[in-house]
Design a protein around this motif. Structure first.
Motif, PDB file in Angstrom:
ATOM      1  N   TRP A 176      65.952  67.929  -7.126  1.00 34.27           N
ATOM      2  CA  TRP A 176      66.332  66.593  -7.617  1.00 34.27           C
ATOM      3  C   TRP A 176      65.359  66.128  -8.596  1.00 34.27           C
TER       4      TRP A 176
ATOM      5  N   TYR B 132      76.567  55.973  -4.907  1.00 35.85           N
ATOM      6  CA  TYR B 132      75.139  56.632  -4.628  1.00 35.85           C
ATOM      7  C   TYR B 132      74.138  55.592  -5.044  1.00 35.85           C
TER       8      TYR B 132
ATOM      9  N   THR C 173      67.558  61.087  -8.819  1.00 34.06           N
ATOM     10  CA  THR C 173      68.941  61.356  -9.538  1.00 34.06           C
ATOM     11  C   THR C 173      69.116  62.796  -9.157  1.00 34.06           C
TER      12      THR C 173
ATOM     13  N   GLN D 210      75.525  63.517  -5.766  1.00 38.59           N
ATOM     14  CA  GLN D 210      75.387  62.048  -5.603  1.00 38.59           C
ATOM     15  C   GLN D 210      76.851  61.700  -5.063  1.00 38.59           C
TER      16      GLN D 210
ATOM     17  N   VAL E  36      69.807  59.503   0.839  1.00 38.09           N
ATOM     18  CA  VAL E  36      69.696  59.204  -0.283  1.00 38.09           C
ATOM     19  C   VAL E  36      68.398  59.743  -0.873  1.00 38.09           C
TER      20      VAL E  36
END
Length: 440
Positions: A29, A129, A166, A172, A419
Motif C-alpha cells: 500500500w 473507500y 491508497t 479500494q 481501510v
C-alpha cells in the motif's frame, strides 16, 4: 454476524506507514498527499441560490435540508454558499474535535454553507473507500495532530499535505464493497434492536396504564368512570377532583436550599445533575420550596405528562407548580396516572394557549380535573407492582442498548481495520501471491 476481527485473514507483509494515525499497513500500500487525491472545488452560487437545493452535513451524511419544517438559523441570503455535486466530498475542517461528524460524500446536487470545504476526488481513487477511510479517522478523532488554534482547525494546506492511504484501486473497490455489505448488515441489526427497545417501552406504558386504571385484581367488579378517555374502572374506586388530592402551599424560602430542576425524563433532580438544558437564574425570588412526596408540575408541559414526585427537599423555579398531597394520597401513584396517554390528553384540553410549548396549566384547571382514587393500600400495591415490573423491562432495554453499543463499536473497528489493512477482505490478492500463481 459480529464475529471477532481476529477471525478475518490478514496480509502476509506489513511495513510502517510513517503516518501516526495508520501504524503498520500492508507492504504494497502507498501513502499519498491529499493534494494528489482531492481538488479544491469552491464554486459560489452567488445570486443563483434559488436554483439550488439546500444541503446539510449531518450524522447521517449529506442530506437535503427540510425547508417545510426548518430547524436552526438561516442567513438573510445564500450568496456565499457553494455548489455541491454528486461525488463531491464535504469536510468541516474547524471545531473538528467537537463536531460529531465532519465528513460527507454527497449523492445530491445542491448548495452548502461556505464555511465547509468542498473537494472533488481526482481519477483513479474509489470515492466509497475514501469516505470509509475518513469516516474512520473522524469517528476516532485521530487527526488531532493536525489541529491548529483554539478552534481545533485543520488548515486547507495542512489537510492537502496530509497523506491518505491508497491501496491499489482494485483493493479500494473490494474494501468499499465489503464494508458496504457488512455495515448495512450491522445497521439493520441496530435498527432491529432499537425497534425491540421501542416495543419494550410501549409494553411498559401499557402495563402502567392498565394497572393504574384497572387495578391489580382482574376479578374486581367494574363500573363506568364517567371520565372521557378512561372508561371502566374498579367499582369500589372513587373519582374525585384534584383539589381534594393536592393543594399548592406557599412555604418561605431562606435562600440556602438545594436548587432543584424538573427533567422530562428523570423527574425532580438537583440542578447540577440536570442532563437537559435548564435555566440558572441569578436570584431565587419567588422560588418555591418543595419537600419529599410533593407533586411538582411543569405547567407548560402538563400535556406531556411532566408531573413528578419529589424525592428531595429544595427549591424550584416559580414557573413550576408544587402541590402537597392530602390525606389518603400516594403521590407516586398519581405520577404514574398522569403519565398515561389518556391523562396527557385530558391535561392538553385543560391547558390554556394555542401554541405548543406555551400551553399553561393553571391551578384552577388542574384542580377541576377528575382523577381516580383507589384506597391507600391499593395505591401502594400498584406502585410496588409497577416498580417491580418496570425494573425488569428497563433491564431488558438496557441489555439491548448495550448490545447496540457493542455493534457500533464492532462497526467502527471493522471499518478501521479494513481501510488500514489490519484485515484482508475477501477477494484481495497480494502481489506476492500473484507471482506465485504466475509460476504455478
Amino acid at each position: 454476524m459480529t464475529k471477532s476481527l481476529g477471525s478475518h485473514p490478514t496480509y502476509e507483509n506489513y511495513r510502517d506507514s510513517g503516518v501516526e494515525c495508520y501504524g503498520s499497513v500492508p507492504a504494497h500500500w502507498k501513502t499519498l498527499a491529499n493534494k494528489y487525491i482531492f481538488a479544491l472545488n469552491k464554486n459560489l452560487v452567488g445570486k443563483n441560490s434559488s436554483r439550488y437545493t439546500l444541503l446539510s452535513l449531518t450524522l447521517g451524511g449529506i442530506i437535503k435540508r427540510d425547508m417545510d419544517n426548518p430547524e436552526g438559523k438561516f442567513p438573510a441570503e445564500f450568496d456565499t454558499y457553494q455548489e455541491v455535486a454528486p461525488g463531491d466530498f464535504v469536510f468541516c475542517l474547524f471545531d473538528v474535535e467537537e463536531t460529531p461528524r465532519t465528513i460527507g460524500l454527497s449523492s445530491l446536487h445542491g448548495m452548502i454553507t461556505g464555511a465547509y470545504t468542498v473537494f472533488r476526488p481526482r481519477r483513479k481513487f474509489d470515492e466509497e473507500y475514501l469516505q470509509y477511510l475518513y469516516l474512520s479517522l473522524d469517528s476516532g478523532k485521530r487527526l488531532r495532530f493536525l489541529y491548529k488554534g483554539l478552534r481545533n482547525t485543520i488548515p486547507k494546506d495542512v489537510f492537502l499535505a496530509f497523506k491518505s492511504l491508497t491501496p491499489p484501486i482494485q483493493e479500494q473497490r473490494l474494501i468499499a464493497r465489503f464494508l458496504s455489505i457488512k455495515t448495512a448488515q450491522i445497521d439493520q441489526a441496530i435498527r432491529t434492536k432499537k425497534h425491540q427497545i421501542e416495543l419494550l417501552k410501549e409494553r411498559k406504558q401499557i402495563l402502567i396504564q392498565r394497572t393504574v386504571t384497572l387495578g391489580l385484581d382482574p376479578d374486581a367488579p367494574m363500573r363506568d368512570s364517567g371520565i372521557e378517555w378512561i372508561g371502566q374502572i374498579p367499582a369500589h374506586w372513587e373519582v374525585v377532583f384534584n383539589r381534594r388530592l393536592f393543594r399548592e402551599k406557599s412555604r418561605p424560602v431562606q435562600g440556602d436550599e438545594l436548587p432543584l430542576s424538573l427533567s422530562q425524563v428523570d423527574g425532580v433532580v438537583p440542578s447540577d445533575e440536570m442532563k437537559e438544558r435548564s435555566l440558572s437564574p441569578a436570584h431565587r425570588k419567588n422560588f418555591k420550596l418543595c419537600f419529599p412526596g410533593d407533586l411538582v408540575v411543569n405547567r407548560f408541559k402538563g400535556h406531556l405528562g411532566v408531573f413528578f414526585e419529589s424525592a428531595f427537599e429544595g427549591v424550584v423555579t416559580f414557573h413550576y407548580g408544587v402541590f402537597v398531597p392530602q390525606k389518603g394520597v400516594v403521590t407516586k401513584y398519581f405520577e404514574h396516572l398522569f403519565h398515561t396517554e389518556p391523562y396527557k390528553t385530558i391535561y392538553a384540553g385543560a391547558s390554556n394557549g394555542m401554541t405548543v410549548g406555551l400551553q399553561n396549566l393553571s391551578n384552577n384547571n388542574f384542580y377541576a380535573i377528575k382523577s381516580l382514587l383507589p384506597s391507600v393500600d391499593e395505591q401502594t400495591e400498584i406502585c410496588s407492582y409497577i416498580e417491580d415490573h418496570s425494573a425488569r423491562i428497563d433491564q431488558a432495554a438496557n441489555n439491548i442498548s448495550s448490545q447496540i453499543e457493542r455493534l457500533k463499536e464492532y462497526k467502527a473497528s471493522l471499518i478501521n481495520s479494513a481501510v488500514t489493512g489490519k484485515i484482508k477482505v475477501p477477494g484481495v490478492v497480494e502481489p506476492a501471491e500473484l507471482k506465485e500463481r504466475e509460476f504455478a
